[in-house]
Scaffold this active site. Structure first.
Site, PDB file in Angstrom:
ATOM      1  N   GLY A   1       8.725   1.178   2.772  1.00  0.00           N
ATOM      2  CA  GLY A   1       7.562   1.881   3.308  1.00  0.00           C
ATOM      3  C   GLY A   1       6.296   1.614   2.512  1.00  0.00           C
TER       4      GLY A   1
ATOM      5  CG  ASP B   1      -0.069   4.518  12.786  1.00  0.00           C
ATOM      6  OD1 ASP B   1       0.696   5.399  13.266  1.00  0.00           O
ATOM      7  OD2 ASP B   1       0.343   3.419  12.391  1.00  0.00           O
TER       8      ASP B   1
ATOM      9  CG  HIS C   1       5.091   9.736  12.081  1.00  0.00           C
ATOM     10  ND1 HIS C   1       5.790   9.043  13.042  1.00  0.00           N
ATOM     11  CD2 HIS C   1       5.806   9.616  10.945  1.00  0.00           C
ATOM     12  CE1 HIS C   1       6.898   8.547  12.505  1.00  0.00           C
ATOM     13  NE2 HIS C   1       6.925   8.885  11.233  1.00  0.00           N
TER      14      HIS C   1
ATOM     15  CB  SER D   1       2.886  -2.154   3.708  1.00  0.00           C
ATOM     16  OG  SER D   1       2.604  -2.748   4.929  1.00  0.00           O
TER      17      SER D   1
ATOM     18  NE  ARG E   1       0.703   1.443   4.339  1.00  0.00           N
ATOM     19  CZ  ARG E   1       1.973   1.819   4.280  1.00  0.00           C
ATOM     20  NH1 ARG E   1       2.527   2.133   3.128  1.00  0.00           N
ATOM     21  NH2 ARG E   1       2.723   1.861   5.363  1.00  0.00           N
TER      22      ARG E   1
ATOM     23  CE1 TYR F   1       5.431   4.293  13.356  1.00  0.00           C
ATOM     24  CE2 TYR F   1       5.814   2.924  15.291  1.00  0.00           C
ATOM     25  CZ  TYR F   1       4.969   3.396  14.300  1.00  0.00           C
ATOM     26  OH  TYR F   1       3.655   2.991  14.278  1.00  0.00           O
TER      27      TYR F   1
ATOM     28  CG  ASP G   1       1.364  -0.777   7.123  1.00  0.00           C
ATOM     29  OD1 ASP G   1       0.870   0.343   6.900  1.00  0.00           O
ATOM     30  OD2 ASP G   1       2.545  -0.961   7.460  1.00  0.00           O
TER      31      ASP G   1
ATOM     32  N   GLY H   1      11.122  -3.094   2.382  1.00  0.00           N
ATOM     33  CA  GLY H   1      11.651  -2.091   3.313  1.00  0.00           C
ATOM     34  C   GLY H   1      11.601  -0.662   2.819  1.00  0.00           C
TER      35      GLY H   1
END
Ligand code: ADP
Ligand code: MG
Length: 416
Positions: free
Chosen positions: A151, A58, A56, A153, A49, A250, A199, A149
Site C-alpha cells: 500500500g 479518490d 477510499h 505504491s 508514497r 475495493y 499514487d 504490495g
C-alpha cells in the site's frame, strides 16, 4: 531501525549528475555495467508514497493528502540491447523479460509475469504515437526500496521511474500531470487495476518536505509544508499481512459509492456538502455507510490540511482517529491486524496521530510521532502490540517526486 534513507529524499531535483554521494545509484550503475559489459546512459528514480489522510475517496473525486516517501524505484538503461527488442530486469525479483518491438504491445503480454504489466503498460503509452524503433535496444535494470504490495505504491514508483527514464531517452518532457496520467492508464489497462490518479500524481509531483493535497476532481495539487523534523516524525507501520479480500472489496466499495451517488442524484459523492450527511438516512444501509464515510473523510482531509498549514498539530490526532474509525466501521476496509496496530500506537504518549492507510485489509498504518521519541518508536510499538504480530515500523521523510538523468560519458564509468 532500517539503514539510512534510500530514496530521492531532498537532493536537488535539478542535479543532472549522479555522484558517488548517491551510493545506491552508483551500485545500480555498477551492476548494469558489470553484467552488460557497458555502462548505462540514463537513470531515473521515483518515490512511493504514504497517504496521511483521505482513503477510499479518490474514486468519489474527493480530496487526499499523501506524501512521497524516501523509498523509491531506481532504474538505469541504455539503448545497447538487441535490435528491435527491449528488455526489463528487476533486481528485486531476480526476473527479466523481453519484448519484440515489431509486434503490437498489448495487455496480456508476459501474463505469466504479473510485474511485466507495469513497464509494458508505460512503454506502450510512449509508443502509441511513435515509431517503436526509437526505443530499439532499450535495456532497463531496476530496483526498488518500496515494499511490494504494502500500500506504499511500489507500482506507481515503477511506472514513474520507467516513464521518466523513457522521456530522458527520447529527449521529451511531458507535462508532469500528463506523465502521471499515462502511468495511471498503464496500470488500469495493463495491470487491470481500476486506480485513481493519487499514487502516480504523488510520485510525480510531490515536493521535498511537503505533503501534497490533491483534489481528485480538479486534479490540482497543493504542497503543504510538513512540520519540521525536530518536531514530528512520520512512521509507516507495515502489518506485513495482506488479505485476499483487498482488490474485490475495493471494487465493491467503489460500486456501492456509485450507487449511493446515483440514489442521491449526484454524479459523485464529492458533490455532497458535509452538512448534508443527514440526507443519506433514506438510502439502503450499505449506501448510507459508504456515503457517510466519503463525505466525512473529505471534510477531514480539508480540516487536516488546514491544521497542517496553521501548525495546529493537536488537531491532527483526532482527525486521524476519526478517519480510522470511519474506514473500520462505515467503509469496513480495516482488519484485526490494522486495528491492533492503531490501538497499540494510540496507547503510546508520543503518538500524535495514527490510522490505517491505503486500501485496507492489511498493508500499513501511518503514525505521526513526537520527534523526541522517534528513535524508540519501533521498539515501543512492538512492545505495545505484543507477540501476536510482528509489524515493521520505519520512519519516512517527505520526499521529492520523480527525476531522471542523462548520464554524462565520464559518469558512465562504474563508480567505485
Ligand atoms: P503497491 O503499489 O501498494 O505496492 P500493487 O499491488 O499496486 O501494490 O503493486 C505491486 C506490484 O508492482 C507487484 O506485485 C509487482 O508486480 C510490481 N512491482 C513493485 N515493485 C517491484 C519491483 N521492485 N520489481 C518488480 N515488480 C515490482
Ligand atoms: Mg499500487
Amino acid at each position: 531501525m532500517p539503514g539510512p534513507p534510500t530514496g530521492p529524499g531532498c537532493a536537488a531535483p535539478s542535479s543532472r549528475t549522479l555522484t558517488s554521494t548517491m551510493p545506491r545509484h552508483a551500485g545500480l550503475i555498477r551492476r548494469f555495467t558489470d553484467v552488460r559489459g557497458r555502462a548505462p546512459a540514463f537513470a531515473a528514480e521515483a518515490p512511493g508514497r504514504v497517504n496521511l489522510i483521505g482513503d477510499h475517496v479518490d474514486y468519489a473525486e474527493g480530496l487526499v493528502l499523501p506524501m512521497a516517501i524516501d523509498r523509491s524505484c531506481l532504474a538505469v538503461a541504455d539503448l545497447g540491447g538487441s535490435s528491435n527488442r527491449v528488455r526489463f530486469e528487476s533486481l528485486d525479483l531476480g526476473d527479466s523479460f523481453e519484448l519484440d518491438l515489431t509486434r503490437p504491445i498489448e495487455p496480456g503480454l508476459h501474463a505469466d509475469k504479473p510485474w511485466a504489466a507495469y513497464p509494458i503498460g508505460v512503454l506502450a503509452g510512449y509508443l502509441d504515437d511513435r515509431d517503436p524503433s526509437t526505443l530499439s535496444g532499450l535495456d532497463v535494470l531496476l530496483t526498488s526500496t518500496v515494499p511490494i504490495g504494502s500500500g506504499l505504491s511500489s507500482s506507481a514508483a515503477i511506472e514513474l521511474a520507467i516513464a521518466t527514464l523513457i522521456e530522458h531517452i527520447l529527449g521529451i518532457e511531458s507535462e508532469p500531470l500528463d506523465r502521471a496520467r499515462l502511468c495511471q492508464r498503464a496500470e488500469q489497462r495493463f495491470a487491470g487495476v481500476p486506480c485513481g490518479l493519487m499514487d502516480q500524481a504523488t510520485s510525480e509531483l510531490a515536493e521535498c518536505r511537503h505533503a501534497m493535497l490533491f483534489d481528485c476532481r480538479s486534479e490540482r495539487a497543493e504542497s503543504i509544508r510538513m512540520p519540521p523534523s525536530d518536531q514530528l516524525a512520520t512512521f509507516v507501520i507495515d502489518t506485513k499481512v495482506r488479505h485476499e479480500l483487498a482488490s474485490s472489496a475495493y471494487a465493491d466499495r467503489r460500486a456501492v459509492c456509485e450507487r449511493a451517488a446515483h440514489s442521491l442524484g449526484v454524479r459523485r459523492l464529492r458533490e455532497l456538502e458535509p452538512g448534508s450527511i443527514g440526507d443519506v438516512g433514506l438510502l439502503p444501509e450499505d449506501e448510507q455507510r459508504v456515503a457517510r464515510h466519503v463525505v466525512s473523510e473529505i471534510h477531514r482531509v480539508y480540516l487536516f490540511a488546514e491544521a497542517l498549514r496553521s501548525g495546529r498539530l493537536d488537531q491532527l490526532g483526532p482527525l486521524m482517529a476519526a478517519s480510522h474509525r470511519s474506514l473500520r466501521d462505515d467503509m469496513r476496509v480495516s482488519c484485526p491486524e490494522l486495528d491492533a496496530v492503531v490501538r497499540a500506537a494510540q496507547t503510546l504518549p508520543e503518538t500524535i496521530g495514527v490510522r490505517m492507510t491505503g486500501g485496507g485489509f492489511g498493508g500499513c498504518a501511518v503514525a505521526l510521532v513526537d520527534a523526541e521519541a522517534a528513535s524508540s518508536f519501533p521498539q515501543r510499538i512492538q512492545m505495545a502490540i505484543g507477540p501476536s504480530l510482528d509489524p515493521d515500523a520505519f520512519p519516512v521523510r517527505a520526499s521529492a517526486g520523480a527525476r531522471g538523468w542523462v548520464l554524462p560519458p565520464r559518469n558512465r564509468e562504474p563508480m567505485r
